[in-house]
Design an enzyme around this catalytic site. Structure first.
Site, PDB file in Angstrom:
ATOM      1  N   ASP A 156      25.819  46.792  15.606  1.00  0.00           N
ATOM      2  CA  ASP A 156      25.276  46.217  16.845  1.00  0.00           C
ATOM      3  C   ASP A 156      24.116  47.100  17.297  1.00  0.00           C
ATOM      4  OD1 ASP A 156      24.754  45.512  19.566  1.00  0.00           O
ATOM      5  OD2 ASP A 156      26.747  44.607  19.684  1.00  0.00           O
ATOM      6  N   ASP A 166      32.589  27.376  12.917  1.00  0.00           N
ATOM      7  CA  ASP A 166      32.853  26.554  14.109  1.00  0.00           C
ATOM      8  C   ASP A 166      31.539  25.969  14.624  1.00  0.00           C
ATOM      9  OD1 ASP A 166      34.539  25.555  16.189  1.00  0.00           O
ATOM     10  OD2 ASP A 166      33.722  27.088  17.538  1.00  0.00           O
ATOM     11  N   HIS A 177      32.829  23.219  17.007  1.00  0.00           N
ATOM     12  CA  HIS A 177      32.469  24.024  18.182  1.00  0.00           C
ATOM     13  C   HIS A 177      33.583  24.003  19.240  1.00  0.00           C
ATOM     14  CE1 HIS A 177      28.676  25.881  20.020  1.00  0.00           C
ATOM     15  NE2 HIS A 177      29.751  26.391  20.584  1.00  0.00           N
ATOM     16  N   CYS A 181      26.894  37.842  17.018  1.00  0.00           N
ATOM     17  CA  CYS A 181      25.644  38.193  17.682  1.00  0.00           C
ATOM     18  C   CYS A 181      24.943  36.906  18.126  1.00  0.00           C
ATOM     19  CB  CYS A 181      24.753  38.992  16.728  1.00  0.00           C
ATOM     20  SG  CYS A 181      24.467  38.147  15.178  1.00  0.00           S
ATOM     21  N   PRO A 182      23.996  37.013  19.062  1.00  0.00           N
ATOM     22  CA  PRO A 182      23.291  35.798  19.487  1.00  0.00           C
ATOM     23  C   PRO A 182      22.297  35.350  18.420  1.00  0.00           C
ATOM     24  CG  PRO A 182      22.398  37.729  20.596  1.00  0.00           C
ATOM     25  CD  PRO A 182      23.530  38.217  19.759  1.00  0.00           C
ATOM     26  N   THR A 230      31.461  31.924  14.278  1.00  0.00           N
ATOM     27  CA  THR A 230      31.821  31.191  15.499  1.00  0.00           C
ATOM     28  C   THR A 230      30.705  31.358  16.530  1.00  0.00           C
ATOM     29  OG1 THR A 230      32.997  33.127  16.327  1.00  0.00           O
ATOM     30  CG2 THR A 230      34.339  31.449  15.225  1.00  0.00           C
ATOM     31  N   SER A 231      29.524  31.856  16.083  1.00  0.00           N
ATOM     32  CA  SER A 231      28.461  32.144  17.060  1.00  0.00           C
ATOM     33  C   SER A 231      27.446  31.009  17.171  1.00  0.00           C
ATOM     34  CB  SER A 231      27.773  33.462  16.717  1.00  0.00           C
ATOM     35  OG  SER A 231      28.605  34.531  17.109  1.00  0.00           O
ATOM     36  N   ARG A 232      26.490  30.989  16.288  1.00  0.00           N
ATOM     37  CA  ARG A 232      25.490  29.917  16.285  1.00  0.00           C
ATOM     38  C   ARG A 232      25.180  29.544  14.840  1.00  0.00           C
ATOM     39  NH1 ARG A 232      27.007  28.801  20.469  1.00  0.00           N
ATOM     40  NH2 ARG A 232      26.000  28.964  22.500  1.00  0.00           N
ATOM     41  N   ILE A 247      33.043  39.165  22.449  1.00  0.00           N
ATOM     42  CA  ILE A 247      33.872  38.470  21.448  1.00  0.00           C
ATOM     43  C   ILE A 247      34.134  39.382  20.239  1.00  0.00           C
ATOM     44  CG2 ILE A 247      33.976  36.471  19.894  1.00  0.00           C
ATOM     45  CD1 ILE A 247      32.283  34.942  22.044  1.00  0.00           C
ATOM     46  N   GLU A 272      24.009  20.942  14.514  1.00  0.00           N
ATOM     47  CA  GLU A 272      24.825  20.266  15.527  1.00  0.00           C
ATOM     48  C   GLU A 272      23.997  19.873  16.746  1.00  0.00           C
ATOM     49  OE1 GLU A 272      27.737  22.826  17.879  1.00  0.00           O
ATOM     50  OE2 GLU A 272      27.239  24.128  16.230  1.00  0.00           O
TER      51      GLU A 272
HETATM   52  P1  NAD Z   1      27.717  39.315  24.061  1.00  0.00           P
HETATM   53  O1  NAD Z   1      26.399  39.193  24.712  1.00  0.00           O
HETATM   54  O2  NAD Z   1      28.843  39.909  24.838  1.00  0.00           O
HETATM   55  O3  NAD Z   1      27.580  40.146  22.697  1.00  0.00           O
HETATM   56  C1  NAD Z   1      26.591  39.913  21.745  1.00  0.00           C
HETATM   57  C2  NAD Z   1      26.329  41.235  21.059  1.00  0.00           C
HETATM   58  O4  NAD Z   1      25.436  41.005  19.976  1.00  0.00           O
HETATM   59  C3  NAD Z   1      25.664  42.283  21.970  1.00  0.00           C
HETATM   60  O5  NAD Z   1      26.452  43.461  22.023  1.00  0.00           O
HETATM   61  C4  NAD Z   1      24.308  42.521  21.311  1.00  0.00           C
HETATM   62  O6  NAD Z   1      23.863  43.859  21.426  1.00  0.00           O
HETATM   63  C5  NAD Z   1      24.604  42.154  19.876  1.00  0.00           C
HETATM   64  N1  NAD Z   1      23.418  41.868  19.093  1.00  0.00           N
HETATM   65  C6  NAD Z   1      22.192  41.447  19.519  1.00  0.00           C
HETATM   66  N2  NAD Z   1      21.346  41.336  18.473  1.00  0.00           N
HETATM   67  C7  NAD Z   1      22.057  41.691  17.373  1.00  0.00           C
HETATM   68  C8  NAD Z   1      21.730  41.792  15.995  1.00  0.00           C
HETATM   69  N3  NAD Z   1      20.499  41.538  15.544  1.00  0.00           N
HETATM   70  N4  NAD Z   1      22.709  42.173  15.143  1.00  0.00           N
HETATM   71  C9  NAD Z   1      23.943  42.461  15.584  1.00  0.00           C
HETATM   72  N5  NAD Z   1      24.310  42.409  16.882  1.00  0.00           N
HETATM   73  C10 NAD Z   1      23.370  42.019  17.768  1.00  0.00           C
HETATM   74  O7  NAD Z   1      28.080  37.845  23.553  1.00  0.00           O
HETATM   75  P2  NAD Z   1      29.513  37.240  23.250  1.00  0.00           P
HETATM   76  O8  NAD Z   1      30.069  36.671  24.515  1.00  0.00           O
HETATM   77  O9  NAD Z   1      30.312  38.227  22.480  1.00  0.00           O
HETATM   78  O10 NAD Z   1      29.109  35.989  22.331  1.00  0.00           O
HETATM   79  C11 NAD Z   1      28.689  36.164  20.994  1.00  0.00           C
HETATM   80  C12 NAD Z   1      28.243  34.838  20.399  1.00  0.00           C
HETATM   81  O11 NAD Z   1      29.293  33.869  20.455  1.00  0.00           O
HETATM   82  C13 NAD Z   1      27.066  34.190  21.131  1.00  0.00           C
HETATM   83  O12 NAD Z   1      26.085  33.856  20.161  1.00  0.00           O
HETATM   84  C14 NAD Z   1      27.586  32.911  21.695  1.00  0.00           C
HETATM   85  O13 NAD Z   1      26.634  31.901  21.645  1.00  0.00           O
HETATM   86  C15 NAD Z   1      28.757  32.596  20.779  1.00  0.00           C
HETATM   87  N6  NAD Z   1      29.795  31.797  21.464  1.00  0.00           N
HETATM   88  C16 NAD Z   1      30.420  30.799  20.762  1.00  0.00           C
HETATM   89  C17 NAD Z   1      31.403  30.037  21.370  1.00  0.00           C
HETATM   90  C18 NAD Z   1      32.139  28.948  20.623  1.00  0.00           C
HETATM   91  O14 NAD Z   1      32.758  28.084  21.264  1.00  0.00           O
HETATM   92  N7  NAD Z   1      32.124  28.941  19.309  1.00  0.00           N
HETATM   93  C19 NAD Z   1      31.753  30.292  22.703  1.00  0.00           C
HETATM   94  C20 NAD Z   1      31.124  31.334  23.381  1.00  0.00           C
HETATM   95  C21 NAD Z   1      30.141  32.086  22.748  1.00  0.00           C
END
Ligand code: NAD
Length: 323
Positions: A174, A259, A296, A206-207, A233-235, A155, A264
């Site tokens: 990252d 988001d 979300h 990031c997660p 938009t992550s968590r 993302i 939630e």
């Molecule tokens: P991904 O696994 O492709 O990428 C996550 C990246 O974060 C990885 O490259 C990882 O190395 C990096 N990372 C890990 N720890 C980190 C830190 N401490 N600091 C910075 N970067 C770090 O995941 P993605 O598919 O890009 O998803 C990212 C986030 O989006 C996830 O948390 C997911 O839950 C969230 N998400 C939200 C929605 C939504 O509807 N809002 C939908 C899908 C995913």
């Protein structure tokens, strides 16, 4: 299927119609929200197809195993609702959809950036009242600004491509990627501190882990550019919400687009309960005109749903074929 949503029905029906008729005939299901009380409904089924808001605790998994379930096929990427060690012990395989459409979430993030900057929500409600005044609607050009992306996975990289199209300079952090891996995307690899200090817009991709929990807090906010725009938009729990409210009050945080929200929990996709509506912190967030909250919906595009349905069905068929 557990916690099956109305919007999923036509998409799954379409995906099933696209697989060969022999395989599609093997699919029959019931629908329910998975809890200890409903888990016995899985009696006679090989798999349960579950979502992030289903209960897949040890207690539920034990009932599923007893009823003969061998597979949990998650229709989402996250699996923090599944007791993985318990599943392993009970011989239940867990599969998921790790990636379906990063563009969907990245496009939601840019939508929030644009709407907050140009105050679309404010002007839309004004225009409906016949008010065409520009007072309070001043925005800024994205062109020439600096965006800091925390997390450069699927993302984060999709958003970087979009921002670069606007002429935004993208810097990124990252810890899972080396500088050599980041640079080919025209992203400048920097430290977290550098992101906080130099970015006009900070977007989190990031997660949620023990390292990233409340990473946006009093201390990190104090390092940011005054008036910074924060997008999440992550968590939800990446942000310490009371700290960001303090930042909004002082003006240190100029805009907030979220988001996802800390509380939630399993309210995801359901009407917000009275508890959240009454929640003081949530209510305070909604009082700021420079805050945009969505429920979300980042992933919610037709293409993402089609990918989720296709991958989930393939996961089940593959498991049945190898079992
Ligand atoms: P991904 O696994 O492709 O990428 C996550 C990246 O974060 C990885 O490259 C990882 O190395 C990096 N990372 C890990 N720890 C980190 C830190 N401490 N600091 C910075 N970067 C770090 O995941 P993605 O598919 O890009 O998803 C990212 C986030 O989006 C996830 O948390 C997911 O839950 C969230 N998400 C939200 C929605 C939504 O509807 N809002 C939908 C899908 C995913």
């Amino acid at each position: 299927f557990f916690s099956y949503q109305d919007y999923e029905r036509p998409v799954f029906a379409e995906a099933l119609s696209q697989i060969d008729s022999q395989s599609s005939q093997q699919f029959s299901w019931q629908e329910a929200h998975l809890t200890p009380a409903t888990a016995a409904l899985a009696d006679g089924y090989d798999a349960v197809c579950a979502f992030v808001n289903d209960d897949l605790s040890k207690e539920v998994l034990e009932i599923l195993a007893e009823k003969g379930v061998k597979l949990v096929a998650l229709r989402c990427a996250g699996f923090n609702n599944v007791d993985i060690p318990a599943a392993e012990k009970l011989g239940i395989t867990v599969v998921r959809v790790p990636a379906y459409s990063p563009e969907a979430v990245a496009e939601h993030a840019i939508t929030m950036i644009m709407a907050l900057n140009r105050k679309i929500h404010k002007s839309w409600s004004r225009v409906r009242e016949g008010n065409f005044h520009l007072h309070g609607l001043l925005g800024f050009n994205l062109y020439g600004r600096v965006a800091g992306l925390i997390g450069l996975g699927r993302i984060g990289l999709a958003l970087a491509r979009i921002l670069q199209g606007f002429g935004v300079t993208v810097v990124g952090y990252d810890p899972g990627m080396s500088d050599n891996q980041i640079q080919p995307f025209n992203i400048t690899p920097v430290s977290l501190k550098e992101i906080y200090k130099t970015s006009d817009i900070i977007s989190l991709h990031c997660p949620l882990t023990m390292h990233t929990y409340h990473m946006i807090n009093d201390c990190s906010i104090s390092m940011m550019q005054p008036g910074v725009m924060l997008i999440n938009t992550s968590r939800g729990a990446l942000i310490d919400t009371p700290a960001v409210i303090k930042g909004l009050k002082s003006g240190q945080v100029g805009y907030l687009g979220i988001d996802v929200y800390e509380q939630e929990g399993d309210l995801f996709f359901q009407d917000l309960s009275e508890e959240v509506i009454q929640d003081d912190v949530f209510q305070r967030l909604l009082t700021f005109p420079n805050v945009l909250v969505t429920g979300h919906q980042g992933f919610f595009t037709r293409e993402a749903l089609q990918a989720i349905a296709g991958i989930t069905i393939n996961n089940i068929i593959e498991f049945e074929q190898t079992d």
